[in-house]
Design a protein around this motif. Structure first.
Motif, PDB file in Angstrom:
ATOM      1  N   GLN A   1      18.918  26.528  51.371  1.00  8.26           N
ATOM      2  CA  GLN A   1      19.292  25.767  50.187  1.00  8.26           C
ATOM      3  C   GLN A   1      19.306  24.280  50.490  1.00  8.26           C
ATOM      4  O   GLN A   1      19.660  23.859  51.581  1.00  8.26           O
ATOM      5  CB  GLN A   1      20.679  26.192  49.695  1.00  8.26           C
ATOM      6  N   VAL A   2      18.912  23.502  49.522  1.00  9.55           N
ATOM      7  CA  VAL A   2      18.894  22.050  49.646  1.00  9.55           C
ATOM      8  C   VAL A   2      19.889  21.466  48.653  1.00  9.55           C
ATOM      9  O   VAL A   2      19.989  21.918  47.511  1.00  9.55           O
ATOM     10  CB  VAL A   2      17.493  21.492  49.373  1.00  9.55           C
ATOM     11  N   GLN A   3      20.607  20.466  49.099  1.00  8.66           N
ATOM     12  CA  GLN A   3      21.585  19.811  48.234  1.00  8.66           C
ATOM     13  C   GLN A   3      21.404  18.306  48.319  1.00  8.66           C
ATOM     14  O   GLN A   3      21.244  17.750  49.410  1.00  8.66           O
ATOM     15  CB  GLN A   3      23.006  20.182  48.657  1.00  8.66           C
ATOM     16  N   LEU A   4      21.423  17.651  47.155  1.00  5.10           N
ATOM     17  CA  LEU A   4      21.417  16.192  47.081  1.00  5.10           C
ATOM     18  C   LEU A   4      22.759  15.761  46.505  1.00  5.10           C
ATOM     19  O   LEU A   4      23.141  16.211  45.424  1.00  5.10           O
ATOM     20  CB  LEU A   4      20.286  15.690  46.184  1.00  5.10           C
ATOM     21  N   VAL A   5      23.459  14.914  47.234  1.00  2.00           N
ATOM     22  CA  VAL A   5      24.751  14.420  46.779  1.00  2.00           C
ATOM     23  C   VAL A   5      24.641  12.924  46.550  1.00  2.00           C
ATOM     24  O   VAL A   5      24.396  12.159  47.489  1.00  2.00           O
ATOM     25  CB  VAL A   5      25.855  14.725  47.812  1.00  2.00           C
ATOM     26  N   PHE A  29      12.395  20.453  55.791  1.00  2.00           N
ATOM     27  CA  PHE A  29      11.370  20.227  56.809  1.00  2.00           C
ATOM     28  C   PHE A  29      10.885  18.781  56.767  1.00  2.00           C
ATOM     29  O   PHE A  29      10.809  18.114  57.791  1.00  2.00           O
ATOM     30  CB  PHE A  29      10.195  21.184  56.600  1.00  2.00           C
ATOM     31  N   SER A  30      10.548  18.308  55.578  1.00  2.00           N
ATOM     32  CA  SER A  30      10.143  16.915  55.430  1.00  2.00           C
ATOM     33  C   SER A  30      10.382  16.483  53.984  1.00  2.00           C
ATOM     34  O   SER A  30      10.327  17.294  53.065  1.00  2.00           O
ATOM     35  CB  SER A  30       8.678  16.720  55.795  1.00  2.00           C
ATOM     36  N   ILE A  31      10.637  15.182  53.830  1.00  2.00           N
ATOM     37  CA  ILE A  31      10.844  14.612  52.499  1.00  2.00           C
ATOM     38  C   ILE A  31       9.742  13.612  52.239  1.00  2.00           C
ATOM     39  O   ILE A  31       9.622  12.615  52.957  1.00  2.00           O
ATOM     40  CB  ILE A  31      12.218  13.945  52.360  1.00  2.00           C
ATOM     41  N   ASN A  32       8.950  13.844  51.223  1.00  2.00           N
ATOM     42  CA  ASN A  32       7.834  12.961  50.900  1.00  2.00           C
ATOM     43  C   ASN A  32       8.340  11.706  50.187  1.00  2.00           C
ATOM     44  O   ASN A  32       8.149  10.593  50.660  1.00  2.00           O
ATOM     45  CB  ASN A  32       6.831  13.701  50.026  1.00  2.00           C
ATOM     46  N   VAL A  33       9.018  11.906  49.077  1.00  2.00           N
ATOM     47  CA  VAL A  33       9.475  10.787  48.257  1.00  2.00           C
ATOM     48  C   VAL A  33      10.960  10.960  47.959  1.00  2.00           C
ATOM     49  O   VAL A  33      11.411  12.079  47.686  1.00  2.00           O
ATOM     50  CB  VAL A  33       8.707  10.705  46.922  1.00  2.00           C
ATOM     51  N   MET A  34      11.701   9.874  48.021  1.00  2.00           N
ATOM     52  CA  MET A  34      13.092   9.848  47.567  1.00  2.00           C
ATOM     53  C   MET A  34      13.225   8.717  46.564  1.00  2.00           C
ATOM     54  O   MET A  34      12.522   7.690  46.675  1.00  2.00           O
ATOM     55  CB  MET A  34      14.065   9.633  48.722  1.00  2.00           C
ATOM     56  N   GLY A  35      14.114   8.903  45.613  1.00  2.00           N
ATOM     57  CA  GLY A  35      14.240   7.841  44.631  1.00  2.00           C
ATOM     58  C   GLY A  35      15.402   8.029  43.683  1.00  2.00           C
ATOM     59  O   GLY A  35      16.226   8.933  43.848  1.00  2.00           O
ATOM     60  N   TRP A  36      15.414   7.149  42.708  1.00  2.00           N
ATOM     61  CA  TRP A  36      16.468   7.139  41.692  1.00  2.00           C
ATOM     62  C   TRP A  36      15.857   7.085  40.304  1.00  2.00           C
ATOM     63  O   TRP A  36      14.905   6.333  40.063  1.00  2.00           O
ATOM     64  CB  TRP A  36      17.384   5.931  41.901  1.00  2.00           C
ATOM     65  N   GLN A 100       9.685  19.429  51.376  1.00  5.26           N
ATOM     66  CA  GLN A 100       9.299  20.759  51.836  1.00  5.26           C
ATOM     67  C   GLN A 100      10.459  21.370  52.601  1.00  5.26           C
ATOM     68  O   GLN A 100      11.130  20.681  53.378  1.00  5.26           O
ATOM     69  CB  GLN A 100       8.098  20.669  52.791  1.00  5.26           C
ATOM     70  N   THR A 101      10.649  22.668  52.440  1.00  3.10           N
ATOM     71  CA  THR A 101      11.693  23.355  53.200  1.00  3.10           C
ATOM     72  C   THR A 101      11.140  24.000  54.470  1.00  3.10           C
ATOM     73  O   THR A 101      11.911  24.440  55.327  1.00  3.10           O
ATOM     74  CB  THR A 101      12.380  24.417  52.335  1.00  3.10           C
ATOM     75  N   SER A 102       9.816  24.052  54.584  1.00  2.00           N
ATOM     76  CA  SER A 102       9.181  24.520  55.812  1.00  2.00           C
ATOM     77  C   SER A 102       7.775  23.922  55.866  1.00  2.00           C
ATOM     78  O   SER A 102       7.305  23.346  54.889  1.00  2.00           O
ATOM     79  CB  SER A 102       9.105  26.046  55.841  1.00  2.00           C
ATOM     80  N   SER A 103       7.110  24.106  57.001  1.00  2.00           N
ATOM     81  CA  SER A 103       5.771  23.519  57.172  1.00  2.00           C
ATOM     82  C   SER A 103       4.744  24.165  56.260  1.00  2.00           C
ATOM     83  O   SER A 103       3.688  23.596  56.009  1.00  2.00           O
ATOM     84  CB  SER A 103       5.342  23.659  58.628  1.00  2.00           C
ATOM     85  N   PHE A 108       8.727  20.674  46.617  1.00  2.00           N
ATOM     86  CA  PHE A 108       9.601  20.967  45.490  1.00  2.00           C
ATOM     87  C   PHE A 108      10.364  19.710  45.109  1.00  2.00           C
ATOM     88  O   PHE A 108      10.630  18.844  45.939  1.00  2.00           O
ATOM     89  CB  PHE A 108      10.589  22.094  45.814  1.00  2.00           C
ATOM     90  N   ASN A 109      10.762  19.678  43.845  1.00  2.00           N
ATOM     91  CA  ASN A 109      11.494  18.546  43.279  1.00  2.00           C
ATOM     92  C   ASN A 109      12.974  18.906  43.198  1.00  2.00           C
ATOM     93  O   ASN A 109      13.335  19.920  42.595  1.00  2.00           O
ATOM     94  CB  ASN A 109      10.952  18.273  41.872  1.00  2.00           C
TER      95      ASN A 109
END
Length: 121
Positions: A1-5, A29-36, A100-103, A108-109
């Motif tokens: 599970q992924v959580q953004l706080v 696994f990796s984060i391509n883009v982060m933003g607001w 991505q949660t794995s290679s 996913f958004n």
């Protein structure tokens, strides 16, 4: 599970500053883009600022020169420094990550729950 706080919102007077913070945790696994993004009452959610893994940024025209996005890839965090705030910046601000949660998994958004920013005298 992924959580953004996401956090850091509040009430500020016009011309003031606030800093929003967001931390992503879980099976990442990796984060391509982060933003607001932000959504004002009665309006659609809109992009505020995004930053790619290599540090490229994109800002909405309405915030250029006033907001600065920054990212820490090692900590999976993204911040938004907001200066010279205006009443029209009032909205709920949402953290976003495309990851991505794995290679072998697709991108996913993910979204944070949002933090309220109110600019008013």
């Amino acid at each position: 599970q992924v959580q953004l706080v996401d956090s850091g919102g509040g009430l500020v007077q016009p011309g003031g500053s606030l800093k929003l913070s967001c931390a992503a945790s879980g099976s990442i696994f990796s984060i391509n883009v982060m933003g607001w993004y932000r959504q004002a009452p009665g309006k659609q959610r809109e992009l505020v600022a995004v930053v790619t893994e290599d540090g490229s940024t994109n800002y909405a025209d309405s915030v250029k020169g006033r907001f600065t996005i920054s990212r820490d890839n090692a900590k999976n965090t993204v911040d938004l420094q907001m200066n010279t705030l205006k009443p029209e910046d009032t909205a709920v601000y949402y953290c976003n990550a495309i990851l991505q949660t794995s290679s072998t998994s697709p991108m996913f958004n993910y979204w944070g729950r949002g933090t309220q920013v109110t600019v008013s005298s």
